[in-house]
Design an enzyme around this catalytic site. Structure first.
Site, PDB file in Angstrom:
ATOM      1  N   GLU A  40       0.855  -1.205   0.000  1.00  0.00           N
ATOM      2  CA  GLU A  40       0.000   0.000   0.000  1.00  0.00           C
ATOM      3  C   GLU A  40       0.893   1.259   0.000  1.00  0.00           C
ATOM      4  O   GLU A  40       1.979   1.251   0.600  1.00  0.00           O
ATOM      5  CB  GLU A  40      -0.832  -0.059   1.297  1.00  0.00           C
ATOM      6  CG  GLU A  40      -1.773   1.096   1.548  1.00  0.00           C
ATOM      7  CD  GLU A  40      -2.511   0.926   2.905  1.00  0.00           C
ATOM      8  OE1 GLU A  40      -2.133   0.044   3.711  1.00  0.00           O
ATOM      9  OE2 GLU A  40      -3.457   1.700   3.140  1.00  0.00           O
ATOM     10  N   LYS A 111      -9.359   2.256  -1.972  1.00  0.00           N
ATOM     11  CA  LYS A 111      -9.637   1.603  -0.685  1.00  0.00           C
ATOM     12  C   LYS A 111     -10.994   2.035  -0.126  1.00  0.00           C
ATOM     13  O   LYS A 111     -11.253   3.236   0.048  1.00  0.00           O
ATOM     14  CB  LYS A 111      -8.509   1.958   0.293  1.00  0.00           C
ATOM     15  CG  LYS A 111      -8.552   1.236   1.625  1.00  0.00           C
ATOM     16  CD  LYS A 111      -7.306   1.623   2.439  1.00  0.00           C
ATOM     17  CE  LYS A 111      -7.159   0.846   3.726  1.00  0.00           C
ATOM     18  NZ  LYS A 111      -5.905   1.170   4.440  1.00  0.00           N
ATOM     19  N   CYS A 144      -5.174  -3.406   2.448  1.00  0.00           N
ATOM     20  CA  CYS A 144      -4.913  -3.498   3.883  1.00  0.00           C
ATOM     21  C   CYS A 144      -6.166  -3.681   4.733  1.00  0.00           C
ATOM     22  O   CYS A 144      -6.757  -4.723   4.731  1.00  0.00           O
ATOM     23  CB  CYS A 144      -4.087  -2.288   4.335  1.00  0.00           C
ATOM     24  SG  CYS A 144      -3.179  -2.653   5.865  1.00  0.00           S
TER      25      CYS A 144
HETATM   26  C1  ACM Z   1      -4.044  -0.107   7.152  1.00  0.00           C
HETATM   27  O1  ACM Z   1      -5.149  -0.198   6.628  1.00  0.00           O
HETATM   28  N1  ACM Z   1      -3.034   0.450   6.543  1.00  0.00           N
HETATM   29  C2  ACM Z   1      -3.825  -0.638   8.511  1.00  0.00           C
END
Ligand code: ACM
Length: 264
Positions: A40, A111, A144
């Protein structure tokens, strides 16, 4: 069989060019992999001190030195790359993962589930959960903290993903524990490409993994150093969803009895 790689790297906050240079020897170790997954926010680092700082470290998809760098590698080696990046669109920021192939950008995922201070910086994703045909297999992407939401895994499984690419900056050690379970439940491979090192007061947990369709941990990286892992996977295994001769992992679902999920 398809060769896939994860790169566990250690992006430095605000050092965009250095982050690219640090990826060169790691990409060189992926040999002839068909697909490579990076962490990420691999272009910018993670723990921004302000939205203003994040804005300065962002790039638009159309004009990104980072994407151009990934594209050069994809073109030269004929591979596909999934990489997290800090994406700017007009005056909005997204925590995005791009899919780049030999001919350029194929798609992106933004995301959906923002973690902690990300909520002060990024807009929540607004492009759903697409899957992409990369030749020998279909891939989905999530980022993530999305791992905590079974819905994202299920949707990608239902859409036919053979492999879920999961660029991460995990800070807890339990994200990696959840991943094998979602592999089993959806009968998919997963590559969780995490990062190592620290950004300010946040320490990242490394331990990137590749899991198989029965939840096997096929490969695991160390907790504290940049690393490349390459293995072969068999997309045919993710297309066979039979659990027993009478049970299908997806077709045995009872959506007519799950309507409560729409109410809550
Ligand atoms: C995250 O979503 N970077 C913990």
């Amino acid at each position: 069989m398809v060769k896939v790689s994860l790169i566990q790297s250690q992006p430095i906050l605000g050092e965009a060019e250095q982050n690219i240079q640090n990826l060169i020897p790691l990409l060189a170790q992926t040999e002839d992999s068909a697909l490579i997954v990076l962490p990420e926010l691999a272009n910018s680092g993670y723990n921004f001190t302000s939205r203003n700082q994040a804005m300065k470290l962002s790039e638009s998809i159309e004009d990104s030195r980072f994407i151009e760098f990934l594209h050069q590698h994809a073109r030269a080696s004929g591979c596909h790359i999934v990489a997290g990046m800090n994406e700017r669109e007009r005056d909005l920021l997204y925590n995005t993962a791009v899919l780049v192939g030999p001919d350029g950008i194929i798609g992106r995922y933004r995301k959906l589930h923002l973690f902690m201070n990300e909520k002060d910086i990024f807009e929540p994703g607004n492009r759903g959960l697409p899957v992409f045909d990369v030749g020998q297999m279909t891939v989905g992407i999530q980022i993530c903290f999305d791992y905590l939401f079974p819905e994202t895994w299920r949707i990608l499984g239902l859409k036919g993903a053979d492999l879920i690419c999961h660029p991460s900056n995990l800070v807890t050690p339990y994200g990696q524990k959840v991943v094998p379970m979602h592999s089993v439940v959806n009968g998919v491979y997963v590559i969780t490409a995490n990062r190592t090192g620290a950004d300010g007061d946040l320490k990242f947990s490394g331990g990137s993994i590749i899991t198989g369709t029965r939840g096997e941990v096929l490969a695991r990286a160390s907790e504290n150093k940049p690393e490349v892992i390459t293995i072969e996977i068999d997309p045919q295994k993710s297309r066979n969803k039979m659990i027993t001769e009478k049970n299908h992992a997806l077709n045995d679902r009872r959506p007519d009895q799950y309507l409560d999920i729409l109410e809550s």
